[in-house]
Enzyme design. Structure first.
Site, PDB file in Angstrom:
ATOM      1  CD  GLU A  34      31.153  42.585  38.523  1.00 48.61           C
ATOM      2  OE1 GLU A  34      30.388  41.910  37.833  1.00 48.61           O
ATOM      3  OE2 GLU A  34      31.917  42.109  39.375  1.00 48.61           O
ATOM      4  CG  ASP A  83      31.168  37.963  43.603  1.00 50.84           C
ATOM      5  OD1 ASP A  83      29.998  37.566  43.573  1.00 50.84           O
ATOM      6  OD2 ASP A  83      31.868  38.077  42.583  1.00 50.84           O
ATOM      7  CD  GLU A 100      31.845  33.739  39.851  1.00 53.34           C
ATOM      8  OE1 GLU A 100      30.644  33.998  40.050  1.00 53.34           O
ATOM      9  OE2 GLU A 100      32.686  34.588  39.508  1.00 53.34           O
TER      10      GLU A 100
HETATM   11  O1  GCW Z   1      30.561  36.962  40.819  1.00 51.37           O
HETATM   12  C1  GCW Z   1      30.616  37.949  39.861  1.00 51.37           C
HETATM   13  C2  GCW Z   1      30.859  37.189  38.612  1.00 51.37           C
HETATM   14  C3  GCW Z   1      30.316  37.874  37.390  1.00 51.37           C
HETATM   15  C4  GCW Z   1      28.862  38.237  37.645  1.00 51.37           C
HETATM   16  C5  GCW Z   1      28.812  39.190  38.847  1.00 51.37           C
HETATM   17  C6  GCW Z   1      27.396  39.582  39.242  1.00 51.37           C
HETATM   18  C7  GCW Z   1      27.012  38.325  36.140  1.00 51.37           C
HETATM   19  O2  GCW Z   1      32.219  36.926  38.507  1.00 51.37           O
HETATM   20  O3  GCW Z   1      30.448  36.978  36.328  1.00 51.37           O
HETATM   21  O4  GCW Z   1      28.257  38.817  36.532  1.00 51.37           O
HETATM   22  O5  GCW Z   1      29.377  38.569  39.952  1.00 51.37           O
HETATM   23  O6  GCW Z   1      26.885  39.000  40.205  1.00 51.37           O
HETATM   24  O7  GCW Z   1      26.828  40.446  38.629  1.00 51.37           O
END
Ligand code: GCW
Length: 650
Positions: A267, A346, A374
């Site tokens: 990311e 995720d 989240e």
């Molecule tokens: O779930 C996603 C989140 C990001 C996060 C990423 C990760 C810290 O939306 O905010 O970044 O995973 O786990 O690295």
């Protein structure tokens, strides 16, 4: 400072006939956290009593506690022999003694009096970690409980709250913490240089006193961003030297620093790919730099293509961690641990367990969960996550003979923390059950999720039976309710982009994140069997056969693994579309029921907590209704199939 003591707020014991609490221990333990905890607890539990060191004053009006370090026990191991008048607590170190003291105090608090019992324990998981996603400006990535208590206005902070944090975490069994966000931003500059040096030492020492190892997230590109070099190539000798010097300074001044957690090539974070190197090159370079100090590199496997074209049906985000790391099995140094998210995507409310847990025979692995909710209602919705965590740790990979459960394969577990600087630490009191329960489960995997919930309820709300029964019902049914009114059958996402709260069925459908549901008028789901993206083949034969065929696949994961028509019959006997309608109506009704249960406790819970949780339930019910109606409407409009029970679908 305005913060709750959560489960460490002890009540006065029923029998207060003891006038003295006598602590007997070797000189070395006199200043230990274990003794502090006994004194703190005595002030609440026996407010009239005085605390003394002299065991010769022991009589009927005294309670004697003997603390001993026994080198034959392992570091975190303890033994308790408790009676009505005397308790002996032995530990393998000051930390073993501390864990014994917490166990003794917990039992005493739960019983409301001193009782006779013996207990011997070694924590189940060796590494029990929290990952804080805190930023230097005080914000928290995916934080739903106020701001950071580690960082404020660019400064690292150590104050009374930090002490309370260390006490709470140690009492729940946590023994490692990462204080800053894996998306490091500017923080590396401070953490790796001198600017936080004094406060970092203070924090590190405080955590050490409570048996909590300190980890930080550096920036993989720190040789450039902090050191001013032109490259961060892990094979470049200047880069290697830079890290060697950086670690030498850092680790020598912070004996409790245990290593780094690294998010690389993920990311947008920098990593070894920019130099044509792989993850093993990157992780091993850092591992060598921390090795002289006994340090560990925890390297995340959350690596995927986040600039995917939605038209591309071949690329499957679910495959990517395995595709990227499986070929590197055996190439990592022995002080590297790969941190694997619990599922391949995720932190969705339902995902299969990541196939990487069964795939890496020659590599140290850790599991990563997310207590910060989240994707599970952001601490406005009640979702007790401990049953899910327990289920995943017990998941059999069918890859390693007898000991093939995830919990036995990994050498540690981490979770993204759900804390912040609000009064009750987790935004709402009920979300603290996840923080407590996570620690307790890793400390003692023999406990059931229900036992942990009961323990937490009693320590938090006292022993009122009605409160106990109703809060327990809410917690234990909360995950299913959330799953029911949100995303069906393992499909994932369908939430609003970016903030991940509330329904938006097509929010991610034409975006770059690889998170598609592929719903059309005939069918829904992503085909990940052997004829599709082949993701199911990343598992052992037993699981590949289970997940890979539409007939065998468990209902709750069907749409994760397969694309099926709305009229497809589930094992439950219902069609997919009818299942969607039914669960959405039921899930919403459950949310209303939880809110009503909570309302009925008004006279039994303190005002502040009652109002806070009530407000959250109002929001949960509102949002659950939104989910119900939008998801039902979405599938109704696409499929054109009516609800067989004739309920109103908008
Ligand atoms: O779930 C996603 C989140 C990001 C996060 C990423 C990760 C810290 O939306 O905010 O970044 O995973 O786990 O690295």
């Amino acid at each position: 400072m305005d913060f709750s003591k959560l489960w460490l707020g002890y009540k006065q014991l029923e029998d207060c006939s003891k006038k003295r609490l006598i602590i007997s221990c070797e000189h070395d333990l006199k200043d230990s956290a274990a003794v502090d905890e006994l004194k703190n607890a005595a002030a609440d539990m026996m407010p009239e009593a005085i605390v003394l060191w002299r065991s010769e004053l022991f009589d009927d009006a005294s309670y004697l506690i003997v603390l001993t370090v026994k080198p034959e026990l392992s570091r975190e191991e303890y033994d308790i022999a408790a009676s009505d008048n005397i308790t002996e607590i032995c530990g393998g170190s000051d930390i073993g003694v501390l864990y014994g003291v917490y166990a003794f105090l917990r039992r005493t608090a739960l019983e409301g009096r001193f009782v006779s019992f013996t207990e011997h324990h070694i924590p189940s998981q060796p590494l029990r970690m929290l990952n804080h996603w805190d930023n230097s400006d005080g914000s928290i990535e995916r934080g739903y409980s106020g701001n950071s208590f580690f960082f404020r206005d660019g400064e690292l902070v150590v104050d009374q709250r930090t002490v309370m944090y260390a006490r709470l975490m140690a009492s729940a069994g946590i023994n490692a913490t990462v204080i800053n966000n894996v998306n490091v931003r500017g923080l590396a500059k401070h953490l790796l240089s001198e600017s936080y040096a004094d406060t970092l030492t203070e924090l590190s020492e405080l955590l050490r006193r409570y048996g909590i190892k300190l980890f930080i997230c550096p920036d993989f590109a720190a040789p450039i961003t902090v050191g001013g070099l032109e490259s961060a190539d892990p094979l470049d000798v200047n880069v290697i030297n830079w890290w060697t010097q950086c670690c030498s300074r850092l680790f020598s001044s912070l004996p409790n620093l245990a290593g780094f957690l690294v998010k690389a090539d993920s990311e947008g974070q920098p990593g070894p790919f920019a130099y044509g190197r792989d993850h093993a090159d990157g992780a091993n370079m850092l591992a060598k730099a921390v090795k002289p100090y006994g340090g560990t590199i925890i390297w995340r496997c959350f690596v995927y293509n986040c600039t995917q074209d939605w038209r591309d049906e071949k690329t499957d985000r679910a495959r990517s961690a395995y595709d990227c790391f499986k070929p590197l099995d055996g190439k990592f140094d022995d002080n590297v641990i790969l941190q694997v998210k619990n599922g391949p995507m995720d932190f969705q409310v339902r995902e299969p367990v990541s196939p990487l847990f069964g795939a890496m025979d020659k590599t140290n692995l850790m599991a990563e969960f997310q207590l910060a909710q989240e994707y599970t209602g952001q601490q406005k919705h009640v979702v007790y996550l401990v049953p899910m965590i327990k289920e995943i740790l017990a998941h059999k990979t069918h890859c390693k003979g007898e000991n093939d459960e995830v919990g036995k394969i990994v050498c540690g577990v981490a979770a993204v923390a759900n804390t912040g600087d609000d009064h009750c630490w987790t935004g709402t009191e009920l979300a603290a059950a996840n923080l407590y329960g996570y620690g307790r489960l890793l400390f003692d995997e023999s406990l059931s999720a229900e036992q942990i919930a009961e323990e937490w309820i009693a320590l938090t709300f006292g022993d009122d039976k009605e409160v106990h029964d109703k809060v327990l019902e809410i917690l234990m049914e909360s995950h299913k309710a959330y799953e029911d009114y949100t995303v069906p059958l393992g499909l994932g996402w369908m939430c609003k982009p970016n903030n991940h709260y509330g329904p938006d069925p097509w929010g991610y459908e034409f975006d770059r994140w690889g998170t598609y549901n592929r719903a059309d008028r005939d069918a829904v789901g992503v085909e990940r069997g052997p004829e599709g993206t082949g993701y199911s083949t990343q598992y052992s034969k037993e699981l590949a056969d289970l997940y890979g065929s539409v007939e065998n696949c468990p209902d709750e994961l069907l749409l994760f693994f397969h694309r099926v028509p709305y009229t497809h019959k589930l094992h439950s006997g219902k069609t997919v579309i009818q299942h969607i309608y039914d669960t959405h109506f039921e899930g919403f009704e459950k949310a209303e029921h939880f809110a009503a249960l909570w309302d009925s406790l008004e006279s039994k819970v303190d005002e502040k907590t009652f109002a806070n949780v009530k407000e959250r339930f109002n929001e949960q019910v509102r949002c659950a209704k939104e989910w119900r109606d939008i998801i039902n409407c979405f599938f109704h409009r696409l499929s054109g199939i009516d609800d067989e029970k004739g309920r109103k679908i908008y």
